[in-house]
Design a protein around this motif. Structure first.
Motif, mmCIF file in Angstrom:
data_model
loop_
_atom_site.group_PDB
_atom_site.id
_atom_site.type_symbol
_atom_site.label_atom_id
_atom_site.label_comp_id
_atom_site.label_asym_id
_atom_site.label_seq_id
_atom_site.Cartn_x
_atom_site.Cartn_y
_atom_site.Cartn_z
ATOM 1 N N ILE A 5 0.850 -1.186 0.000
ATOM 2 C CA ILE A 5 0.000 0.000 0.000
ATOM 3 C C ILE A 5 0.885 1.235 0.000
ATOM 4 O O ILE A 5 1.829 1.334 0.792
ATOM 5 N N LEU A 6 0.592 2.163 -0.907
ATOM 6 C CA LEU A 6 1.265 3.452 -0.945
ATOM 7 C C LEU A 6 0.348 4.472 -0.291
ATOM 8 O O LEU A 6 -0.857 4.505 -0.581
ATOM 9 N N GLY A 32 9.368 5.401 4.821
ATOM 10 C CA GLY A 32 9.115 6.709 4.236
ATOM 11 C C GLY A 32 9.790 6.751 2.877
ATOM 12 O O GLY A 32 10.897 6.222 2.719
ATOM 13 N N ILE A 33 9.132 7.320 1.890
ATOM 14 C CA ILE A 33 9.682 7.373 0.529
ATOM 15 C C ILE A 33 9.519 8.782 -0.049
ATOM 16 O O ILE A 33 8.728 9.590 0.448
ATOM 17 N N TRP A 34 10.262 9.073 -1.093
ATOM 18 C CA TRP A 34 10.176 10.350 -1.803
ATOM 19 C C TRP A 34 9.354 10.159 -3.069
ATOM 20 O O TRP A 34 9.367 9.091 -3.683
ATOM 21 N N GLY A 35 8.654 11.200 -3.486
ATOM 22 C CA GLY A 35 7.898 11.151 -4.735
ATOM 23 C C GLY A 35 6.425 11.449 -4.519
ATOM 24 O O GLY A 35 6.045 12.149 -3.580
ATOM 25 N N PHE A 40 5.555 3.742 2.093
ATOM 26 C CA PHE A 40 5.381 2.411 1.506
ATOM 27 C C PHE A 40 5.056 1.469 2.649
ATOM 28 O O PHE A 40 5.760 1.427 3.657
ATOM 29 N N LEU A 41 3.991 0.684 2.490
ATOM 30 C CA LEU A 41 3.526 -0.211 3.537
ATOM 31 C C LEU A 41 3.346 -1.612 2.956
ATOM 32 O O LEU A 41 2.781 -1.777 1.879
ATOM 33 N N LYS A 42 3.853 -2.608 3.669
ATOM 34 C CA LYS A 42 3.665 -4.005 3.282
ATOM 35 C C LYS A 42 2.940 -4.681 4.430
ATOM 36 O O LYS A 42 3.383 -4.618 5.575
ATOM 37 N N TYR A 68 -3.186 3.846 -2.000
ATOM 38 C CA TYR A 68 -3.165 3.132 -3.277
ATOM 39 C C TYR A 68 -2.790 1.695 -2.949
ATOM 40 O O TYR A 68 -1.669 1.423 -2.517
ATOM 41 N N THR A 69 -3.729 0.787 -3.125
ATOM 42 C CA THR A 69 -3.590 -0.592 -2.664
ATOM 43 C C THR A 69 -3.248 -1.525 -3.819
ATOM 44 O O THR A 69 -3.900 -1.492 -4.858
ATOM 45 N N MET A 70 -2.225 -2.368 -3.595
ATOM 46 C CA MET A 70 -1.767 -3.312 -4.616
ATOM 47 C C MET A 70 -1.660 -4.702 -4.020
ATOM 48 O O MET A 70 -0.617 -5.082 -3.485
ATOM 49 N N PRO A 71 -2.747 -5.503 -4.074
ATOM 50 C CA PRO A 71 -2.684 -6.867 -3.550
ATOM 51 C C PRO A 71 -1.734 -7.726 -4.386
ATOM 52 O O PRO A 71 -1.684 -7.601 -5.604
ATOM 53 N N SER A 72 -0.989 -8.590 -3.716
ATOM 54 C CA SER A 72 -0.097 -9.505 -4.401
ATOM 55 C C SER A 72 -0.929 -10.557 -5.122
ATOM 56 O O SER A 72 -1.921 -11.067 -4.587
ATOM 57 N N CYS A 73 -0.519 -10.931 -6.331
ATOM 58 C CA CYS A 73 -1.293 -11.917 -7.089
ATOM 59 C C CYS A 73 -0.880 -13.343 -6.746
ATOM 60 O O CYS A 73 -1.561 -14.289 -7.109
ATOM 61 N N LEU A 74 0.236 -13.510 -6.045
ATOM 62 C CA LEU A 74 0.684 -14.841 -5.652
ATOM 63 C C LEU A 74 0.810 -14.914 -4.142
ATOM 64 O O LEU A 74 1.298 -13.998 -3.501
ATOM 65 N N ASP A 75 0.408 -16.021 -3.595
ATOM 66 C CA ASP A 75 0.625 -16.293 -2.185
ATOM 67 C C ASP A 75 2.109 -16.532 -1.991
ATOM 68 O O ASP A 75 2.793 -17.023 -2.875
#
Length: 79
Positions: A5-6, A32-35, A40-42, A68-75
């Protein structure tokens, strides 16, 4: 299940948001990230219901303005 998750937060509140995020069960990594995004969260969670609950918690947190959520497509076991 893992999800990335961003986050965007109010300027000047990044450190306190990061500190709070580290105390939440299921958080595996916070940076913490720049841009365009500030953090950035895992996370690790139970299927879809767990993700919905986690994102709901994030969106209610003070000083977080967007996610901004990005689920992983692989376990992890499949990778």
């Amino acid at each position: 299940m893992q999800t990335y998750i961003l986050l965007t937060c109010n300027p000047g509140h990044e450190k306190e948001v990061i500190t709070h995020l580290r105390s939440i069960k299921g958080v595996m990594e916070v940076n913490g990230i720049w841009g365009k995004y500030d953090i950035f969260l895992k996370i690790e969670h139970d299927a879809e219901l767990g993700l919905d609950r986690f994102v709901e918690i994030l969106r209610k947190m003070e000083n977080i303005t967007s996610t901004y959520t990005m689920p992983s497509c692989l376990d992890r076991a499949e990778a």
